[in-house]
Scaffold this active site. Structure first.
Site, short mmCIF file in Angstrom:
data_model
loop_
_atom_site.label_atom_id
_atom_site.label_comp_id
_atom_site.label_asym_id
_atom_site.label_seq_id
_atom_site.Cartn_x
_atom_site.Cartn_y
_atom_site.Cartn_z
N ASN A 9 23.87 58.41 22.19
CA ASN A 9 24.62 57.88 23.33
C ASN A 9 25.31 56.61 22.84
O ASN A 9 24.67 55.58 22.70
CB ASN A 9 23.68 57.58 24.50
N LYS A 11 27.39 54.87 24.37
CA LYS A 11 27.70 53.94 25.48
C LYS A 11 29.12 53.42 25.30
O LYS A 11 29.99 54.18 24.87
CB LYS A 11 26.65 52.83 25.55
N HIS A 97 22.31 58.27 33.79
CA HIS A 97 21.76 57.24 32.91
C HIS A 97 21.40 56.01 33.75
O HIS A 97 22.11 55.68 34.70
CB HIS A 97 22.77 56.87 31.82
N GLU A 99 21.81 52.98 33.28
CA GLU A 99 22.88 51.96 33.38
C GLU A 99 23.88 52.34 34.47
O GLU A 99 24.38 51.47 35.17
CB GLU A 99 23.56 51.81 32.00
N GLU A 169 13.78 58.08 30.03
CA GLU A 169 14.13 56.79 29.42
C GLU A 169 13.57 55.65 30.27
O GLU A 169 14.19 55.26 31.27
CB GLU A 169 15.65 56.63 29.34
N GLY A 175 17.22 49.33 24.85
CA GLY A 175 17.90 48.19 24.24
C GLY A 175 17.03 46.96 24.07
O GLY A 175 17.52 45.88 23.78
N SER A 215 14.84 52.59 22.65
CA SER A 215 14.51 51.99 21.35
C SER A 215 13.95 53.00 20.34
O SER A 215 13.03 52.67 19.59
CB SER A 215 13.58 50.79 21.52
P1 13P Z 1 18.54 52.25 22.94
O1 13P Z 1 18.21 53.35 21.95
O2 13P Z 1 19.58 51.30 22.46
O3 13P Z 1 17.29 51.58 23.46
O4 13P Z 1 19.21 52.98 24.21
C1 13P Z 1 18.56 54.05 24.78
C2 13P Z 1 19.48 54.70 25.74
O5 13P Z 1 19.79 54.16 26.78
C3 13P Z 1 20.05 56.00 25.37
O6 13P Z 1 20.70 56.60 26.44
#
Ligand code: 13P
Length: 253
Positions: A9, A11, A97, A99, A169, A175, A215
C-alpha cells in the site's frame, strides 16, 4: 492451499518516476510465485495504468486501487468509481483502510456499499478492519472487529464473500514501528475466521485470506506469515523500499 498475499500500500507516496523505478526494482528480482501466492501493488489512481502494464507480463502480480467511491457514478468531483476501475482492468481495490475511515469519515455502512460496487464490477475488495489503541487496551478488540465485518460484509452471499480478501490492521501498529506479536496476530486472525465460519460455515471461512498489516518489515514478515491464520501482509512503509518488499514477498508461505 489458501491464497497467500503480499500487498503493497503506497498510500500517498512516490512521484510517478519513483513509482516506476520501485516497481522495476522489485520486478527485476524475478521472484517466481507459486500458484497460491500473489503480490499486489495498491498505488495512487494516476499510476494504475503504468502499474498494470508493469505487472501484466508477470505471473501472479497485480495492481490495486487504494479506494473507490460508494456511489455508482455522478456529480462527485474528484472521485473514482468501481466501474471506472473495472474499465481499466483493475481487479483489486483496498476498501475501508483505517486512514480513510478516520480522515474521510468512512462508515461501516458506506463500506458495505463500496464492497457491493466492487463485486458488481468484478473487483476483489481488500477489506480492512482493525481496532484503535484504546479498544485494544480495554481488551474489546474482538467485538470491535466483529462489528466491522458484520456491518460491512455479512449481507453478502457466501459465493461473494468467499472471494474477498481481509486485512486486519490494528491502528496502533500502523506506521508506528510497533508490530502486533505473532501471538496477538494469530489470536485475532483465528477469531476473525471463526466469526466468518459462524455466519457462513468453515469451508467458506477457510478460503478467505486474512492479511496482517501494521509495521510489517523485512525482518518480521516471515515470523508473522508463519502463523496458521496469517495469510500474508498489507504493507505500508516497507513496501516503498524495493529490497524490503522483495524480502516480504519471499516470506510468503
Ligand atoms: P505500515 O506498514 O507503514 O505500518 O502501514 C500499514 C498499512 O497501513 C498498510 O495498509
Amino acid at each position: 492451499m489458501r491464497k497467500q498475499i503480499a500487498a503493497a500500500n503506497w498510500k500517498m507516496n512516490c512521484t510517478f518516476q519513483q513509482g516506476e523505478k520501485l516497481l522495476d526494482d522489485i520486478l527485476s528480482a524475478e521472484i517466481e510465485l507459486a500458484s497460491h501466492q500473489l503480490a499486489i501493488f495498491a498505488v495512487p489512481y494516476p499510476y494504475l495504468l503504468m502499474t498494470r502494464s508493469e505487472v501484466e507480463e508477470e505471473q501472479n502480480y497485480y495492481v490495486a486501487a487504494q479506494n473507490c467511491h460508494d456511489k455508482k457514478f455522478g456529480a462527485y468531483t474528484g472521485e473514482v468509481s468501481a466501474a471506472m476501475l473495472h474499465s481499466m482492468n483493475v481487479n483489486y481495490c483496498v476498501i475501508g483502510h483505517s486512514e480513510r475511515r478516520e480522515y474521510n469519515g468512512e462508515t461501516n455502512a458506506m463500506l458495505a456499499d463500496k464492497v457491493n460496487l466492487c463485486f458488481e464490477n468484478f473487483i476483489t475488495p481488500l477489506f480492512c478492519c482493525g481496532e484503535p489503541l484504546n479498544i485494544r487496551e480495554a481488551g474489546t478488540q474482538n467485538d470491535y472487529v466483529a462489528v466491522q465485518l458484520k456491518e460491512s460484509l455479512f449481507h453478502l452471499p457466501a459465493d461473494k464473500i468467499k472471494n474477498i480478501v481481509i486485512a486486519y490492521e490494528p491502528i496502533w501498529a500502523i506506521g508506528t514501528g510497533k508490530t502486533a506479536s505473532t501471538e496477538q496476530a494469530q489470536e485475532i486472525h483465528q477469531y476473525l475466521r471463526s466469526v466468518i465460519a459462524g455466519q457462513y460455515g468453515e469451508a467458506v471461512a477457510n478460503e478467505i485470506p486474512i492479511l496482517y498489516g501494521g509495521s510489517v518489515k523485512a525482518n518480521n514478515a516471515k515470523e508473522l506469515f508463519s502463523c496458521a491464520d496469517v495469510d500474508g501482509g498489507l504493507v505500508g512503509g516497507a513496501s516503498l523500499v524495493a529490497a524490503d518488499f522483495i524480502e516480504i514477498i519471499k516470506a510468503l508461505k
